[in-house]
Design an enzyme around this catalytic site. Sequence first.
Site, PDB file in Angstrom:
ATOM      1  N   ARG A  18       0.829  -1.214   0.000  1.00  0.00           N
ATOM      2  CA  ARG A  18       0.000   0.000   0.000  1.00  0.00           C
ATOM      3  C   ARG A  18       0.855   1.252   0.000  1.00  0.00           C
ATOM      4  NH1 ARG A  18      -3.221  -0.542   5.400  1.00  0.00           N
ATOM      5  NH2 ARG A  18      -1.201  -1.379   6.002  1.00  0.00           N
ATOM      6  N   LYS A  77       3.883   2.268   7.515  1.00  0.00           N
ATOM      7  CA  LYS A  77       4.232   1.386   8.625  1.00  0.00           C
ATOM      8  C   LYS A  77       5.645   1.665   9.103  1.00  0.00           C
ATOM      9  CE  LYS A  77       1.271  -1.427   9.530  1.00  0.00           C
ATOM     10  NZ  LYS A  77       0.065  -1.272  10.372  1.00  0.00           N
ATOM     11  N   HIS A  95       2.144   3.247  15.997  1.00  0.00           N
ATOM     12  CA  HIS A  95       1.711   2.238  16.986  1.00  0.00           C
ATOM     13  C   HIS A  95       2.555   2.334  18.254  1.00  0.00           C
ATOM     14  CE1 HIS A  95      -0.922   0.654  13.978  1.00  0.00           C
ATOM     15  NE2 HIS A  95       0.079   0.404  13.154  1.00  0.00           N
ATOM     16  N   GLY A 188     -19.330   1.067  12.650  1.00  0.00           N
ATOM     17  CA  GLY A 188     -18.047   1.723  12.392  1.00  0.00           C
ATOM     18  C   GLY A 188     -17.559   1.475  10.974  1.00  0.00           C
ATOM     19  N   VAL A 259     -11.131  -8.580  13.576  1.00  0.00           N
ATOM     20  CA  VAL A 259     -10.501  -7.471  12.854  1.00  0.00           C
ATOM     21  C   VAL A 259      -9.784  -6.561  13.854  1.00  0.00           C
ATOM     22  CG1 VAL A 259     -10.989  -5.444  11.399  1.00  0.00           C
ATOM     23  CG2 VAL A 259     -12.230  -7.584  11.024  1.00  0.00           C
TER      24      VAL A 259
HETATM   25  N1  LIG Z   1      -6.869  -5.919  11.395  1.00  0.00           N
HETATM   26  C1  LIG Z   1      -6.566  -4.869  10.662  1.00  0.00           C
HETATM   27  O1  LIG Z   1      -5.858  -4.951   9.661  1.00  0.00           O
HETATM   28  C2  LIG Z   1      -7.148  -3.531  11.032  1.00  0.00           C
HETATM   29  C3  LIG Z   1      -7.033  -2.453  10.141  1.00  0.00           C
HETATM   30  C4  LIG Z   1      -7.645  -1.237  10.477  1.00  0.00           C
HETATM   31  C5  LIG Z   1      -8.306  -1.128  11.696  1.00  0.00           C
HETATM   32  N2  LIG Z   1      -8.325  -2.188  12.561  1.00  0.00           N
HETATM   33  C6  LIG Z   1      -8.996  -2.107  13.863  1.00  0.00           C
HETATM   34  O2  LIG Z   1     -10.389  -2.282  13.676  1.00  0.00           O
HETATM   35  C7  LIG Z   1     -11.082  -1.701  14.784  1.00  0.00           C
HETATM   36  C8  LIG Z   1     -12.243  -0.889  14.295  1.00  0.00           C
HETATM   37  O3  LIG Z   1     -11.751   0.235  13.575  1.00  0.00           O
HETATM   38  P1  LIG Z   1     -12.758   1.248  12.873  1.00  0.00           P
HETATM   39  O4  LIG Z   1     -11.908   2.166  12.053  1.00  0.00           O
HETATM   40  O5  LIG Z   1     -13.851   0.493  12.217  1.00  0.00           O
HETATM   41  O6  LIG Z   1     -13.325   2.022  14.145  1.00  0.00           O
HETATM   42  P2  LIG Z   1     -14.662   2.894  14.209  1.00  0.00           P
HETATM   43  O7  LIG Z   1     -14.457   3.834  15.320  1.00  0.00           O
HETATM   44  O8  LIG Z   1     -15.021   3.414  12.854  1.00  0.00           O
HETATM   45  O9  LIG Z   1     -15.792   1.830  14.598  1.00  0.00           O
HETATM   46  C9  LIG Z   1     -15.788   1.117  15.799  1.00  0.00           C
HETATM   47  C10 LIG Z   1     -17.206   0.733  16.134  1.00  0.00           C
HETATM   48  O10 LIG Z   1     -17.150  -0.091  17.305  1.00  0.00           O
HETATM   49  C11 LIG Z   1     -18.278   0.260  18.100  1.00  0.00           C
HETATM   50  N3  LIG Z   1     -18.040  -0.192  19.461  1.00  0.00           N
HETATM   51  C12 LIG Z   1     -17.150   0.277  20.368  1.00  0.00           C
HETATM   52  N4  LIG Z   1     -17.256  -0.393  21.524  1.00  0.00           N
HETATM   53  C13 LIG Z   1     -18.240  -1.323  21.334  1.00  0.00           C
HETATM   54  C14 LIG Z   1     -18.822  -2.317  22.164  1.00  0.00           C
HETATM   55  N5  LIG Z   1     -18.421  -2.494  23.423  1.00  0.00           N
HETATM   56  N6  LIG Z   1     -19.805  -3.065  21.649  1.00  0.00           N
HETATM   57  C15 LIG Z   1     -20.232  -2.900  20.384  1.00  0.00           C
HETATM   58  N7  LIG Z   1     -19.719  -1.970  19.536  1.00  0.00           N
HETATM   59  C16 LIG Z   1     -18.726  -1.193  20.023  1.00  0.00           C
HETATM   60  C17 LIG Z   1     -18.376   1.765  17.952  1.00  0.00           C
HETATM   61  O11 LIG Z   1     -19.657   2.241  18.372  1.00  0.00           O
HETATM   62  C18 LIG Z   1     -18.123   1.913  16.457  1.00  0.00           C
HETATM   63  O12 LIG Z   1     -19.324   1.824  15.714  1.00  0.00           O
HETATM   64  C19 LIG Z   1     -10.046  -0.872  15.534  1.00  0.00           C
HETATM   65  O13 LIG Z   1      -9.649  -1.571  16.690  1.00  0.00           O
HETATM   66  C20 LIG Z   1      -8.901  -0.770  14.562  1.00  0.00           C
HETATM   67  O14 LIG Z   1      -7.630  -0.645  15.217  1.00  0.00           O
HETATM   68  C21 LIG Z   1      -7.784  -3.379  12.235  1.00  0.00           C
END
Ligand SMILES: NC(=O)c1ccc[n+]([C@@H]2O[C@H](COP(=O)([O-])OP(=O)(O)OC[C@H]3O[C@@H](n4cnc5c(N)ncnc54)[C@H](O)[C@@H]3O)[C@@H](O)[C@H]2O)c1
Length: 353
Positions: A18, A77, A95, A188, A259
């Site tokens: 990316r 990164k 990070h 989210g 995720v």
């Molecule tokens: N694995 C990967 O490659 C990767 C890549 C990008 C982001 N992420 C991770 O994915 C996660 C989500 O990121 P995002 O950008 O979608 O965040 P976001 O803030 O857009 O969405 C998160 C959602 O989780 C909900 N939420 C929070 N606590 C909750 C709970 N206790 N119960 C139910 N829902 C709850 C919030 O209301 C929100 O709708 C983050 O932890 C981020 O670090 C992982």
Amino acid sequence: MTALHLWLRHEVRSTERRTPIVPDDAGRLVASGVDLTVEESPQRIFPTQEYEAAGARIVPAGSWVSAPRDAVILGLKELPGRPRELVHRHVFFGHAYKRQPGAADLLGRFAAGRGALLDLEYLVDDEGRRLAAFGFWAGYLGAALAVLQHRGRLTAPLRPTGKEELDETLRAAPGDEDFTALVVGALGRSGRGARAAFVTAGVEPTCWDLAETRDLDRRALLEHDVMVNAVLATSPVPPFLREADLDDPARRLRTLSDVTCDVGSPLNVLPVYDRTTEWTEPVRRLRKEPPLDLIAIDNLPSLLPRESSTDFSAALTPQLLDFGTGGPWGRCLDRFHRACRELGVTEGESGRA
Ligand SMILES: NC(=O)c1ccc[n+]([C@@H]2O[C@H](COP(=O)([O-])OP(=O)(O)OC[C@H]3O[C@@H](n4cnc5c(N)ncnc54)[C@H](O)[C@@H]3O)[C@@H](O)[C@H]2O)c1
């Protein structure tokens, strides 16, 4: 006002294809007066020639170390381990602010060189909303891999692909029986991506967000065949799953795709595994009978490098056009100073912005 000198660096991680800026947006930046330098990078999904055609100056991979001090070094990164002292302002995902492994070392390198980290995760608007994020594609892939695994069609090692090709594999083939899916954190960015992938696969998932987990019904959770966790937890909540739940005889859950990947953190809502999975071995079996498979890959959007870069770049470019000491970038710099204080890293006169 002096023009911004932006320096797009090569990524050291060989699987990272990316880029935070795609060639079309590079052209927009150059047209707006940004002095743009782009490092050659064999693995970047967009060829270097396209940046050159957009008006960028091309330099060898890794040459940012001798870039003029006023250049802002842009990447995604981790940085290489050398040089130890970081003299520039760097924009990337460090990070390092949640006490992750290596955090104090990285911030110490900035302090020693009097540079600064402008962390993309903390580039936020006045209301604290992230301005550029990869979440949608993380969720899309988290759900897509879960669907393929559940249908017995996930092959390892994982390789970067394009959306059309991925969607082709997702569309249900004759013989693919229906299954039930749950997305938690469904409102989210990642949650929306996960929902979109399920819909492509012909599955309408159950969607839970804060309201539905406040009084968590674990039985209802376990009644789904596939679950994608896409929450961004900001304060500790009771776990969605505990070890004992995996042994519940009523468990229908067979595939768990995390995720969020908060493994090891006090905010982890899935404390039922202790390490993430990798592209080489994307699936780990948590229980044998009945089976429960885990997918927990922490760089999911890299599997769709073109689409995820294009969206990210579209969000980041307006911020770069507005680069300065106030607003989102000012907040980023403040956050860097705060993280240094929190981690006990002593800064000199660092953090020019
Ligand atoms: N694995 C990967 O490659 C990767 C890549 C990008 C982001 N992420 C991770 O994915 C996660 C989500 O990121 P995002 O950008 O979608 O965040 P976001 O803030 O857009 O969405 C998160 C959602 O989780 C909900 N939420 C929070 N606590 C909750 C709970 N206790 N119960 C139910 N829902 C709850 C919030 O209301 C929100 O709708 C983050 O932890 C981020 O670090 C992982």
